[in-house]
Enzyme design. Structure first.
Site, PDB file in Angstrom:
ATOM      1  N   TRP A 159       0.801  -1.226   0.000  1.00  0.00           N
ATOM      2  CA  TRP A 159       0.000   0.000   0.000  1.00  0.00           C
ATOM      3  C   TRP A 159       0.833   1.276   0.000  1.00  0.00           C
ATOM      4  CZ3 TRP A 159       2.142   1.784   4.338  1.00  0.00           C
ATOM      5  CH2 TRP A 159       2.498   0.866   5.351  1.00  0.00           C
ATOM      6  N   LYS A 183      -3.362  -8.462  -7.282  1.00  0.00           N
ATOM      7  CA  LYS A 183      -4.130  -8.160  -6.067  1.00  0.00           C
ATOM      8  C   LYS A 183      -3.493  -6.993  -5.327  1.00  0.00           C
ATOM      9  CE  LYS A 183      -4.128  -9.355  -1.811  1.00  0.00           C
ATOM     10  NZ  LYS A 183      -4.487  -8.025  -1.255  1.00  0.00           N
ATOM     11  N   PRO A 184      -4.101  -5.821  -5.438  1.00  0.00           N
ATOM     12  CA  PRO A 184      -3.575  -4.674  -4.684  1.00  0.00           C
ATOM     13  C   PRO A 184      -3.778  -4.896  -3.189  1.00  0.00           C
ATOM     14  CG  PRO A 184      -5.315  -4.003  -6.229  1.00  0.00           C
ATOM     15  CD  PRO A 184      -5.301  -5.486  -6.213  1.00  0.00           C
ATOM     16  N   SER A 237       5.714  -7.507   3.511  1.00  0.00           N
ATOM     17  CA  SER A 237       6.470  -7.814   4.728  1.00  0.00           C
ATOM     18  C   SER A 237       7.267  -9.110   4.591  1.00  0.00           C
ATOM     19  CB  SER A 237       5.520  -7.922   5.916  1.00  0.00           C
ATOM     20  OG  SER A 237       4.622  -8.990   5.714  1.00  0.00           O
ATOM     21  N   ALA A 239       7.489 -11.333   6.853  1.00  0.00           N
ATOM     22  CA  ALA A 239       6.692 -12.427   7.427  1.00  0.00           C
ATOM     23  C   ALA A 239       5.819 -13.066   6.352  1.00  0.00           C
ATOM     24  CB  ALA A 239       5.839 -11.895   8.571  1.00  0.00           C
ATOM     25  N   GLU A 258      10.144  -9.019  -2.812  1.00  0.00           N
ATOM     26  CA  GLU A 258      10.787  -7.761  -2.434  1.00  0.00           C
ATOM     27  C   GLU A 258      10.246  -7.425  -1.065  1.00  0.00           C
ATOM     28  OE1 GLU A 258      11.335  -4.620  -1.253  1.00  0.00           O
ATOM     29  OE2 GLU A 258      10.659  -3.401  -2.942  1.00  0.00           O
ATOM     30  N   CYS A 292      10.171   0.742   1.746  1.00  0.00           N
ATOM     31  CA  CYS A 292      10.910  -0.496   2.037  1.00  0.00           C
ATOM     32  C   CYS A 292      12.400  -0.210   2.180  1.00  0.00           C
ATOM     33  CB  CYS A 292      10.653  -1.536   0.969  1.00  0.00           C
ATOM     34  SG  CYS A 292      10.889  -0.933  -0.686  1.00  0.00           S
ATOM     35  N   GLU A 390      11.691  -3.717  11.165  1.00  0.00           N
ATOM     36  CA  GLU A 390      11.182  -2.696  10.251  1.00  0.00           C
ATOM     37  C   GLU A 390       9.969  -2.021  10.878  1.00  0.00           C
ATOM     38  OE1 GLU A 390       9.268  -3.867   6.436  1.00  0.00           O
ATOM     39  OE2 GLU A 390      10.696  -2.474   5.557  1.00  0.00           O
ATOM     40  N   TRP A 456      16.421  -3.314  -8.867  1.00  0.00           N
ATOM     41  CA  TRP A 456      15.884  -3.061  -7.533  1.00  0.00           C
ATOM     42  C   TRP A 456      15.578  -4.394  -6.848  1.00  0.00           C
ATOM     43  CZ3 TRP A 456      15.251   1.376  -4.804  1.00  0.00           C
ATOM     44  CH2 TRP A 456      14.515   1.277  -3.606  1.00  0.00           C
TER      45      TRP A 456
HETATM   46  P1  NAI Z   1       1.670  -7.447   4.274  1.00  0.00           P
HETATM   47  O1  NAI Z   1       2.945  -8.057   3.860  1.00  0.00           O
HETATM   48  O2  NAI Z   1       0.767  -8.231   5.174  1.00  0.00           O
HETATM   49  O3  NAI Z   1       0.815  -7.063   2.957  1.00  0.00           O
HETATM   50  C1  NAI Z   1       1.331  -6.871   1.674  1.00  0.00           C
HETATM   51  C2  NAI Z   1       0.437  -7.566   0.656  1.00  0.00           C
HETATM   52  O4  NAI Z   1       0.415  -8.968   0.899  1.00  0.00           O
HETATM   53  C3  NAI Z   1      -1.031  -7.121   0.691  1.00  0.00           C
HETATM   54  O5  NAI Z   1      -1.556  -7.111  -0.622  1.00  0.00           O
HETATM   55  C4  NAI Z   1      -1.691  -8.228   1.498  1.00  0.00           C
HETATM   56  O6  NAI Z   1      -3.070  -8.385   1.241  1.00  0.00           O
HETATM   57  C5  NAI Z   1      -0.921  -9.436   1.022  1.00  0.00           C
HETATM   58  N1  NAI Z   1      -0.920 -10.577   1.943  1.00  0.00           N
HETATM   59  C6  NAI Z   1      -0.957 -10.546   3.298  1.00  0.00           C
HETATM   60  N2  NAI Z   1      -0.938 -11.800   3.790  1.00  0.00           N
HETATM   61  C7  NAI Z   1      -0.883 -12.650   2.728  1.00  0.00           C
HETATM   62  C8  NAI Z   1      -0.842 -14.073   2.593  1.00  0.00           C
HETATM   63  N3  NAI Z   1      -0.844 -14.877   3.649  1.00  0.00           N
HETATM   64  N4  NAI Z   1      -0.774 -14.592   1.352  1.00  0.00           N
HETATM   65  C9  NAI Z   1      -0.748 -13.799   0.273  1.00  0.00           C
HETATM   66  N5  NAI Z   1      -0.805 -12.454   0.339  1.00  0.00           N
HETATM   67  C10 NAI Z   1      -0.871 -11.880   1.548  1.00  0.00           C
HETATM   68  O7  NAI Z   1       1.984  -6.043   4.919  1.00  0.00           O
HETATM   69  P2  NAI Z   1       1.098  -5.200   5.967  1.00  0.00           P
HETATM   70  O8  NAI Z   1       0.436  -6.118   6.939  1.00  0.00           O
HETATM   71  O9  NAI Z   1       0.224  -4.300   5.208  1.00  0.00           O
HETATM   72  O10 NAI Z   1       2.209  -4.347   6.706  1.00  0.00           O
HETATM   73  C11 NAI Z   1       2.943  -4.892   7.801  1.00  0.00           C
HETATM   74  C12 NAI Z   1       4.396  -4.531   7.701  1.00  0.00           C
HETATM   75  O11 NAI Z   1       4.945  -5.077   6.518  1.00  0.00           O
HETATM   76  C13 NAI Z   1       4.702  -3.036   7.581  1.00  0.00           C
HETATM   77  O12 NAI Z   1       4.705  -2.417   8.818  1.00  0.00           O
HETATM   78  C14 NAI Z   1       6.051  -3.081   6.951  1.00  0.00           C
HETATM   79  O13 NAI Z   1       7.036  -3.299   7.911  1.00  0.00           O
HETATM   80  C15 NAI Z   1       5.995  -4.270   6.037  1.00  0.00           C
HETATM   81  N6  NAI Z   1       5.711  -3.873   4.641  1.00  0.00           N
HETATM   82  C16 NAI Z   1       6.761  -3.813   3.763  1.00  0.00           C
HETATM   83  C17 NAI Z   1       6.547  -3.367   2.474  1.00  0.00           C
HETATM   84  C18 NAI Z   1       7.662  -3.268   1.491  1.00  0.00           C
HETATM   85  O14 NAI Z   1       7.562  -2.515   0.546  1.00  0.00           O
HETATM   86  N7  NAI Z   1       8.717  -4.021   1.622  1.00  0.00           N
HETATM   87  C19 NAI Z   1       5.231  -2.914   2.027  1.00  0.00           C
HETATM   88  C20 NAI Z   1       4.185  -3.078   2.997  1.00  0.00           C
HETATM   89  C21 NAI Z   1       4.446  -3.530   4.263  1.00  0.00           C
END
Ligand code: NAI
Ligand code: MG
Length: 494
Positions: A159, A183-184, A237, A239, A258, A292, A390, A456
């Protein structure tokens, strides 16, 4: 995006599957917010495994029988140029929608949208530069390697740069001849849906790109598991990246990840002082720190430590927080309540782990909205959680170092390896640091500039695979070996 008249003030959206605007299979929707007011601005379909299956089936048909991989590279290139043109023509509207939905300052959103168009243009051009090889085999034969599209790509994005992340995923995949299910992030689906409005007009036939909205567990995970998806590209993330890699193993999908970082921004005493202060703040506070590659560990040589910290603190306190759509705003709210609470908890943790120089709480002058103060902790131990985890918000950990070796040791003492920056006027010192740092991106006397022409991606637990440049399209290509026998005689073995 086709909007259906809703019950509430909020716009009600549908999703784009197989060239049609449709509701989710369950008919359920979920709210999308303006993080500066906490008001609901849209309702979007809460897609589940059924919708994922529909979208993947459409993408698979577009790939297998719909003719997309057989289009000429020139034609795919032209489609991407037309999409870029649509983005440019509608840049003001897209920037406003992006800024409203994710809270980033409008001026930054305008830069993002320009980068979106540039990304489509770059891969539009690259489509015709994908080339195979003749392999010099020691026989009377012609041995070729052909580059072919990988198939159906499942693309899951975050996001913080919503439409830009969509472009980084879609542009190389389409140039390569793949079909896509995008999937956004659940927080910020609006600009990607807007983009889908133009797919048919620019010449993307049914099923080539599908956009579904939904949550990670219910829409992301089924996409990762779906047997007809050949490749998963993910930004988010660490995780979730680990979960995805595990789940993708079931069907042996190609995966590129990434993930996050805890990137060191290193300041030697001989750096240009004013530029360095600016670079430290820019590195960690741009986009509210929701980056990130944020330079969230600020390593400062002891000789300038006190003066540097004072300079940073003074300037940080003057950063203009405000509503994202106001042009003077330099920092908007965080994207969501969840992210706000997460960052607030790190601010409180930091007060226990280190000393506070600036910020440390909610930005009090705003009644509503997920605003937090730009926050600087100092005398941070590199072993502290605020130096290891992070945070993804405007929270800096300033860490002193003794000398060059000390700086490199601290910089590399992290599970992550996405980015780093080093500031010095001594070219030898700077270049030694460039070589010694274990990260996918190293900037010298700058932090964050990102170009579609340059690779990148991260080392270590920041993921693997590279986006952008020619590397980006590689992630969507298979290599086929072709052997053409030029002997007219039988093999003659039996
Ligand atoms: P997230 O990693 O949970 O979400 C990112 C994307 O993955 C979203 O589209 C979400 O719907 C999808 N997603 C979540 N769980 C999934 C699963 N089990 N299987 C497939 N897709 C899944 O990130 P979140 O919860 O929004 O943010 C938590 C932390 O993650 C942030 O505080 C930050 O530290 C990190 N983050 C890092 C990013 C980066 O650019 N490297 C971007 C966003 C978050
Ligand atoms: Mg999550």
């Amino acid at each position: 995006m086709r909007q259906v008249a809703g019950k509430s003030k909020a716009d009600r959206y549908q999703v784009y599957v197989d060239g049609k605007w449709v509701d989710g299979a369950s008919q359920k929707t979920f709210p999308v917010y303006d993080p500066s007011t906490e008001e609901v601005i849209a309702e979007v379909p809460d897609c589940d495994a059924k919708d994922v299956d529909r979208a993947v089936t459409a993408a698979s048909a577009a790939f297998e029988t719909g003719g997309w991989p057989q289009t000429t590279a020139q034609e795919r290139g032209r489609i991407l140029f037309r999409l870029a043109e649509k983005v440019r023509q509608n840049a003001a509207m897209l920037a406003e929608l992006e800024s409203r939905n994710c809270g980033k300052p409008i001026v930054e959103a305008e830069f993002d949208i320009a980068d979106v168009a540039t990304c489509f243009e770059y891969y539009g051009g690259l489509a015709t530069k994908v080339m195979g090889h003749v392999n010099p085999v020691p026989d009377n034969a012609l041995s070729l390697s052909l580059r072919e599209p990988m198939g159906v790509a499942g693309q899951i994005i975050p996001w913080n740069y919503p439409l830009l992340m969509a472009a980084w995923k879609l542009a190389p995949a389409l140039a390569a001849g793949c079909t896509c299910v995008l999937k956004p992030a659940e927080q910020t689906p609006l600009t990607a849906l807007q983009l889908a409005n133009w797919f048919e007009e620019v010449g993307l036939s049914h099923g080539v790109v599908n956009v579904i909205t939904g949550f990670g567990e219910s829409a992301g995970a089924p996409l990762v598991r779906h047997p007809k998806v050949n490749k998963i590209a993910f930004t988010g993330s660490a995780a979730v990246g680990k979960e995805i890699q595990k789940a993708a193993a079931e069907t042996l999908k190609r995966v590129s990840l990434e993930l996050g970082g805890k990137s060191p921004n290193i300041f030697f005493a001989d750096a240009d002082f004013e530029a360095a202060i600016d670079g430290a703040l820019f590195g960690v506070f741009i986009n509210q720190g929701e980056v990130c590659s944020a330079g969230s560990r600020i390593l400062v040589e002891k000789k300038i430590y006190k003066r540097f910290l004072d300079g940073m603190t003074e300037k940080a306190k003057k950063i203009k927080l405000g509503p994202p759509l106001e042009r003077e705003t330099k920092m908007g709210p965080l994207v969501s309540k969840e992210q706000y609470e997460r960052v607030r908890s790190y601010q409180e943790l930091g007060k226990k782990e280190a000393k506070l120089a600036a910020g440390g709480g909610r930005a009090a002058k705003f009644k509503n909205g997920y605003y937090v103060e730009p926050t600087i902790f100092y005398d941070v131990e590199n072993s502290a959680r605020i130096a290891r985890e992070e945070i993804f918000g405007p929270v800096a950990a300033v860490i002193p170092f003794e000398n060059e070796a000390d700086a490199i040791r601290i910089a590399n003492d992290t599970p992550y390896g996405l980015a780093a920056a080093v500031w010095s006027r001594d070219i030898f010192k700077a270049l030694r640091a460039v070589k010694a740092i274990r990260a996918g991106i190293v900037w010298v006397n700058h932090m964050q500039p990102t170009y579609v022409e340059a690779p990148w991606g991260g080392y270590k637990q920041s993921g693997f695979g590279r986006e952008l440049g020619p590397w980006g399209i590689e992630e969507y290509l298979e290599t086929k070996q072709v052997h053409i026998n030029l002997n007219e005689q039988p093999i003659g073995w039996y």
